[in-house]
Design a protein around this motif. Structure first.
Motif, mmCIF file in Angstrom:
data_model
loop_
_atom_site.group_PDB
_atom_site.id
_atom_site.type_symbol
_atom_site.label_atom_id
_atom_site.label_comp_id
_atom_site.label_asym_id
_atom_site.label_seq_id
_atom_site.Cartn_x
_atom_site.Cartn_y
_atom_site.Cartn_z
ATOM 1 N N UNK A 144 0.812 -1.219 0.000
ATOM 2 C CA UNK A 144 0.000 0.000 0.000
ATOM 3 C C UNK A 144 0.847 1.272 0.000
ATOM 4 N N UNK A 145 2.165 1.143 -0.070
ATOM 5 C CA UNK A 145 3.054 2.312 -0.039
ATOM 6 C C UNK A 145 2.900 3.153 -1.304
ATOM 7 N N UNK A 146 3.147 4.458 -1.154
ATOM 8 C CA UNK A 146 3.131 5.353 -2.311
ATOM 9 C C UNK A 146 4.532 5.518 -2.904
ATOM 10 N N UNK A 147 5.533 5.232 -2.092
ATOM 11 C CA UNK A 147 6.908 5.363 -2.571
ATOM 12 C C UNK A 147 7.800 4.403 -1.792
ATOM 13 N N UNK A 148 8.753 3.805 -2.490
ATOM 14 C CA UNK A 148 9.671 2.857 -1.859
ATOM 15 C C UNK A 148 11.099 3.185 -2.267
ATOM 16 N N UNK A 149 11.971 3.267 -1.285
ATOM 17 C CA UNK A 149 13.405 3.448 -1.532
ATOM 18 C C UNK A 149 14.101 2.137 -1.201
ATOM 19 N N UNK A 150 14.990 1.756 -2.094
ATOM 20 C CA UNK A 150 15.709 0.487 -1.927
ATOM 21 C C UNK A 150 17.206 0.738 -1.805
ATOM 22 N N UNK A 151 17.824 0.039 -0.857
ATOM 23 C CA UNK A 151 19.280 0.087 -0.729
ATOM 24 C C UNK A 151 19.829 -1.332 -0.827
ATOM 25 N N UNK A 152 20.738 -1.550 -1.742
ATOM 26 C CA UNK A 152 21.341 -2.866 -1.928
ATOM 27 C C UNK A 152 22.852 -2.718 -1.863
ATOM 28 N N UNK A 153 23.487 -3.518 -1.036
ATOM 29 C CA UNK A 153 24.941 -3.507 -0.957
ATOM 30 C C UNK A 153 25.451 -4.941 -0.838
ATOM 31 N N UNK A 154 26.685 -5.143 -1.237
ATOM 32 C CA UNK A 154 27.269 -6.474 -1.127
ATOM 33 C C UNK A 154 27.433 -6.826 0.343
ATOM 34 N N UNK A 155 27.524 -8.111 0.613
ATOM 35 C CA UNK A 155 27.691 -8.534 2.000
ATOM 36 C C UNK A 155 29.017 -8.024 2.556
ATOM 37 N N UNK A 156 30.047 -7.979 1.719
ATOM 38 C CA UNK A 156 31.341 -7.446 2.156
ATOM 39 C C UNK A 156 31.215 -5.977 2.539
ATOM 40 N N UNK A 157 30.459 -5.214 1.746
ATOM 41 C CA UNK A 157 30.241 -3.803 2.045
ATOM 42 C C UNK A 157 29.477 -3.647 3.358
ATOM 43 N N UNK A 158 28.508 -4.515 3.572
ATOM 44 C CA UNK A 158 27.730 -4.499 4.808
ATOM 45 C C UNK A 158 28.632 -4.768 6.005
#
Length: 527
Positions: free
Chosen positions: A332-346
């Protein structure tokens, strides 16, 4: 001893990272890493601005920082899955045996059993002439496999021995391939533990009032069994006290330590003072400031390429796939922001956070930093004359420093392409409604990287309703801890120690208290 210390340090490292994850999920995550229902981004056109990666990063940073001063109600749901184990186990790469030296025999026996079943369906004898060619093919295949296996074994010591390419690759990587036992374990784990298990937490966060609550719960619901456990937690941030619901530990305490307890802890809180007066003045505020500073600096260093906007309508098609019951609350969200990083970066972010946090605290309070070689938790307790807040903080800082400087720490085993995904959902006013985390659980053991389990955490936010109870399962008169409904651990501890000094107590309790120097220093031996 050094090897044992290194082993324990690795375990503590993994425990700290997973504890940090779960803690941030259940409460601190709501307090520190998430948005808030009433966090206004001061952007009336928040949903119409250019949706670039840099805008996504900036918008998210603003929401996360502003929520720290806002009040909200939250609900968290955690799902642990072994989907990767089951997916790998159901693929075409499953090998016939649990052990490489039995592969040829197991492969032959399984193929022969399948041929027998085929003959029975056709009402024929397996020894009939119709099956001569197939039996001969199985025999030749078996001899070929055995010859290849012996050649592969000899090749380990004599590189001149030639092994057929297909068998070379098979035997070389046999231990990492899914096996029949893996299939059974994965299916049983999913069917009898993970599917029936539900882990949740709910509570409120009121920073201006200096109050935070959490009701953590776990439910197990199978066909013939249903059980549930919950733990209310109340945090008084102004006075630096944590309250746990004493009923949950009363039975164990009564059986193991305090055989005179009876029902004294019924419908009571257990008060644990974070600062017993041994910490520097204002230490708690500085810890919070250092924590937020470490979070912000780590976030600032994240590449813009990790952030982007995604259409809410595409959430169902994202990979990795979102759990269905969590997805329904996100659509039901009007906007979604996604963050993806490698496991090494995490992992690098985690290390950077620790370094920044430790540097700020150690520079502000050098008296809390130990100069000696870091010890394990048990060694610290054994060598301490007293167990104070200052001593515990010194131990925690020593553990953090040891992890930062540990050059021999084992890397977590995850697939090379493993990523950590975070999703943030906003309503039409640009207010954060939920956040979702997907990542693999740390795997520092011998399990193959592609067999790691994953965790999905969904946190939802709403306005605090004054009519709602912070703890729906508790009577109204104990919703807020006070002197009349609480047991102060600082008062109870010495009383229990004196009880043992007078010759009373359980056998287990006497062993435990005699292991603690701070008890013997104050009261002498209890036996």
């Amino acid at each position: 001893m050094k090897k044992a210390h290194q082993t324990l340090t690795l375990r503590l490292s993994s425990m700290m990272k997973n504890h940090l994850l779960l803690t941030s999920t259940l409460l601190s995550g709501a307090l520190l890493l998430t948005g808030c229902q009433s966090a206004n981004l001061n952007q009336s056109n928040a949903l119409t601005v250019k949706q670039s990666p840099s805008t996504a990063k900036k918008t998210l940073a603003t929401a996360l920082q502003k929520q720290r001063r806002q009040s909200f109600r939250y609900h968290s749901n955690i799902e642990i899955s072994n989907r990767q184990q089951r997916t790998a186990a159901s693929g075409t790469q499953v090998v016939a045996s649990d052990y490489v030296d039995a592969h040829c025999e197991e492969t032959h026996d399984q193929a022969y059993a399948a041929l027998i079943m085929q003959a029975e369906k056709q009402n024929k004898d397996i020894l009939a002439a119709d099956y001569d060619d197939k039996r001969d093919a199985l025999k030749q295949s078996y001899f070929e496999c055995v010859d290849a296996y012996y050649a592969w074994e000899e090749h380990q010591y004599d590189s001149d021995v030639t092994v057929p390419a297909g068998y070379q690759a098979l035997f070389d990587n046999y231990e990492d391939k899914p096996k029949p036992l893996d299939i059974k374990k994965a299916q049983l784990l999913d069917e009898y533990l993970l599917k029936p298990l539900s882990i949740n937490a709910q509570g409120i966060y009121q920073p201006m009032a200096g109050k935070a609550t959490m009701l953590a719960s776990a439910q197990y619901q199978a066909r013939n069994h249903h059980s549930s456990i919950n733990q209310p937690v109340y945090i008084d941030m102004k006075n630096g006290d944590i309250y746990l619901w004493a009923d949950n530990v009363a039975m164990f305490n009564s059986e193991l330590l305090d055989d005179k307890l009876g029902t004294k802890w019924r419908n009571k809180w257990l008060k644990i003072a974070i600062d017993d007066g041994t910490l520097p003045k204002g230490f708690g505020r500085e810890v919070i400031k250092a924590h937020f500073a470490a979070l912000d600096l780590t976030y600032d260093g994240a590449p813009v390429s990790q952030f982007n906007y995604v259409a809410p309508s595409t959430l169902a098609s994202l990979s990795p796939k979102l759990p269905a019951h969590q997805l329904s609350a996100m659509l039901s969200s009007d906007q979604v922001i996604r963050r993806v990083q490698s496991f090494d970066s995490y992992q690098d972010d985690y290390q950077n956070y620790l370094q920044i946090f430790y540097k700020r605290i150690s520079q502000k309070y050098p008296e809390l930093v130990k100069d000696d070689e870091p010890m394990t938790d048990f060694e610290t307790i054994q060598s301490s004359k007293e167990l104070t807040s200052k001593a515990m903080v010194q131990t925690i800082l020593a553990m953090i420093n040891a992890q930062i400087n540990d050059e021999d720490k084992t890397e977590s085993k995850v697939p090379a392409n493993a990523t950590v995904e975070e999703l943030y959902g906003f309503d039409k006013r640009g207010q954060l409604k939920w956040q979702h985390l997907h990542r693999q659980l740390d795997n520092t053991g011998k399990t193959a990287p592609d067999k790691s389990m994953t965790i999905d955490v969904l946190q939802q936010y709403s306005v605090i309703n004054s009519k709602d109870k912070a703890f729906p399962n508790l009577p109204r008169e104990v919703q807020t801890p006070n002197a009349s409904n609480s047991i102060d651990l600082r008062e109870y501890g010495p009383e229990l120690l004196q009880y043992y000094r007078d010759g009373n107590g359980t056998a287990v309790g006497k062993i435990i208290f005699n292991m603690l120097p701070m008890a013997k220093a104050r009261f002498g031996a209890t036996d």
